[in-house]
Design a protein around this motif. Sequence first.
Motif, PDB file in Angstrom:
ATOM      1  N   SER A 229       0.854  -1.194   0.000  1.00 54.80           N
ATOM      2  CA  SER A 229       0.000   0.000   0.000  1.00 54.80           C
ATOM      3  C   SER A 229       0.883   1.234   0.000  1.00 54.80           C
ATOM      4  CB  SER A 229      -0.906   0.009   1.238  1.00 54.80           C
ATOM      5  OG  SER A 229      -1.559   1.254   1.362  1.00 54.80           O
ATOM      6  N   THR A 230       0.523   2.219  -0.822  1.00 51.85           N
ATOM      7  CA  THR A 230       1.330   3.443  -0.873  1.00 51.85           C
ATOM      8  C   THR A 230       1.291   4.201   0.451  1.00 51.85           C
ATOM      9  OG1 THR A 230      -0.581   4.623  -1.816  1.00 51.85           O
ATOM     10  CG2 THR A 230       1.054   3.729  -3.355  1.00 51.85           C
ATOM     11  N   ASP A 231       0.251   3.946   1.275  1.00 46.20           N
ATOM     12  CA  ASP A 231       0.186   4.602   2.578  1.00 46.20           C
ATOM     13  C   ASP A 231       1.376   4.213   3.453  1.00 46.20           C
ATOM     14  OD1 ASP A 231      -2.108   5.817   1.850  1.00 46.20           O
ATOM     15  OD2 ASP A 231      -3.448   4.608   3.102  1.00 46.20           O
TER      16      ASP A 231
ATOM     17  N   SER B  32       3.983  14.604   7.815  1.00 45.13           N
ATOM     18  CA  SER B  32       2.897  13.797   8.372  1.00 45.13           C
ATOM     19  C   SER B  32       2.705  12.514   7.573  1.00 45.13           C
ATOM     20  CB  SER B  32       1.585  14.585   8.361  1.00 45.13           C
ATOM     21  OG  SER B  32       1.756  15.842   8.985  1.00 45.13           O
ATOM     22  N   PRO B  33       2.507  11.373   8.249  1.00 48.14           N
ATOM     23  CA  PRO B  33       2.234  10.117   7.529  1.00 48.14           C
ATOM     24  C   PRO B  33       0.809  10.099   7.008  1.00 48.14           C
ATOM     25  CG  PRO B  33       2.072   9.778   9.886  1.00 48.14           C
ATOM     26  CD  PRO B  33       2.519  11.208   9.702  1.00 48.14           C
ATOM     27  N   ALA B  34       0.501   9.100   6.204  1.00 46.80           N
ATOM     28  CA  ALA B  34      -0.866   8.944   5.698  1.00 46.80           C
ATOM     29  C   ALA B  34      -1.831   8.810   6.864  1.00 46.80           C
ATOM     30  CB  ALA B  34      -0.952   7.722   4.785  1.00 46.80           C
ATOM     31  N   THR B  35      -3.001   9.440   6.752  1.00 43.65           N
ATOM     32  CA  THR B  35      -3.959   9.447   7.860  1.00 43.65           C
ATOM     33  C   THR B  35      -4.425   8.041   8.230  1.00 43.65           C
ATOM     34  OG1 THR B  35      -5.719   9.840   6.252  1.00 43.65           O
ATOM     35  CG2 THR B  35      -4.774  11.765   7.349  1.00 43.65           C
TER      36      THR B  35
ATOM     37  N   HIS C 280       8.495   4.263   8.223  1.00 39.38           N
ATOM     38  CA  HIS C 280       8.087   3.548   7.017  1.00 39.38           C
ATOM     39  C   HIS C 280       8.710   2.156   6.973  1.00 39.38           C
ATOM     40  CE1 HIS C 280       7.147   7.510   4.653  1.00 39.38           C
ATOM     41  NE2 HIS C 280       6.222   7.201   5.520  1.00 39.38           N
ATOM     42  N   LEU C 281       9.996   2.079   7.262  1.00 35.88           N
ATOM     43  CA  LEU C 281      10.697   0.792   7.211  1.00 35.88           C
ATOM     44  C   LEU C 281      10.156  -0.164   8.262  1.00 35.88           C
ATOM     45  CD1 LEU C 281      14.345   2.099   6.682  1.00 35.88           C
ATOM     46  CD2 LEU C 281      12.896   0.982   4.981  1.00 35.88           C
ATOM     47  N   TYR C 282       9.787   0.374   9.414  1.00 39.22           N
ATOM     48  CA  TYR C 282       9.234  -0.481  10.469  1.00 39.22           C
ATOM     49  C   TYR C 282       7.901  -1.071  10.040  1.00 39.22           C
ATOM     50  CZ  TYR C 282       7.457  -2.016  14.964  1.00 39.22           C
ATOM     51  OH  TYR C 282       6.935  -2.765  15.984  1.00 39.22           O
ATOM     52  N   TRP C 283       7.062  -0.263   9.376  1.00 41.79           N
ATOM     53  CA  TRP C 283       5.778  -0.778   8.890  1.00 41.79           C
ATOM     54  C   TRP C 283       5.983  -1.886   7.863  1.00 41.79           C
ATOM     55  CZ3 TRP C 283       3.825   4.851   7.954  1.00 41.79           C
ATOM     56  CH2 TRP C 283       3.441   5.411   9.183  1.00 41.79           C
ATOM     57  N   LEU C 284       7.082  -1.819   7.129  1.00 40.17           N
ATOM     58  CA  LEU C 284       7.378  -2.826   6.111  1.00 40.17           C
ATOM     59  C   LEU C 284       8.158  -4.008   6.684  1.00 40.17           C
ATOM     60  CD1 LEU C 284       8.442  -0.414   3.215  1.00 40.17           C
ATOM     61  CD2 LEU C 284       6.266  -1.642   3.431  1.00 40.17           C
TER      62      LEU C 284
END
Length: 306
Positions: free
Chosen positions: A171-173, A193-196, A249-253
């Motif tokens: 997901s691009t989010d 800010s990150p994606a809502t 971002h890297l942690y989410w991935l």
Amino acid sequence: MSKNTSPVLSSEEPPTVSDDSTITTTTIREDFVLAAPDKFKDDEPAEESNVSNQDLPQIMNLNCLLLADTTLECAPLHLQHVLRHFENASRIAPGELLFVLTYIIALESGFVAQKHYEEMGSRLHWISSTTSYHSKNVLRLSRLAPNYESNEEQTRFYLKLSSITDMNVTSTDQISALLAAFVTGDFLIVTLSPATSTTAKGYSVALSIGRFVLSMSIKNKPIYQRLKKLDELTNLLREQLFVPMRNQHLYWLSAPIYPSLDAMPPELYDNILQYLSFNQLKILVNVNKSLYNSTINSKHMIKMRA
């Protein structure tokens, strides 16, 4: 009102600049890769579509590769490229110029304008989680006009960014962030800010405009002579905005972020955790999900809970 004025991925760290005052220059292709002279390539096209055809300088000063290296005598190529997208760069307002510098630091920190990411994704070199800088991509992206939006008074600026990574993105989010800034008095307030949809936290910093940009233009002098303390600006924005957001971002991935406890091989945890008390282990499990699982399932924790 919207204004389209203006605007990593191999694994290389930003170079350090020698204290030697000798200036070294060399003629290179735009696909130069830092610290890897064996990676000069002759089999790739020099230009891609939507790239400016302006006559851009081809001499790279090896002592002036990053924005932080800018002096009164020289400026890195990607800074020159970005400023050439303005019809009258010498008259750009200090607040907007500081936002443009923020965009350039974003490029050096492993980010790209979302529009450019969608258009050029396959032509970019993916950046691993161990770094955030690739000279070839910074140069290539600097040839594309920054597509940020601004209000009519040129006091508010917005640009959607994407983090460049070699991980599989569903997901691009997961890799998106909104870079926004507004001028208030003598300050530029910058937020990232990150994606809502992620419900994650954002980051912000207040920048003194006069500290980094002179309000007056210098007659018959290049615009970069209006800039100062760019090493301080780079460190401030990287530490307060871009590095924390990229790590998020890297942690989410589920990408390992080096160096960190999350990046260690699982078999090393037992060797380290055996030196911690039970209370220390309870603190460790509250750090994040990854350390929670590693700690709870460790032989040392199981033994202490028995």
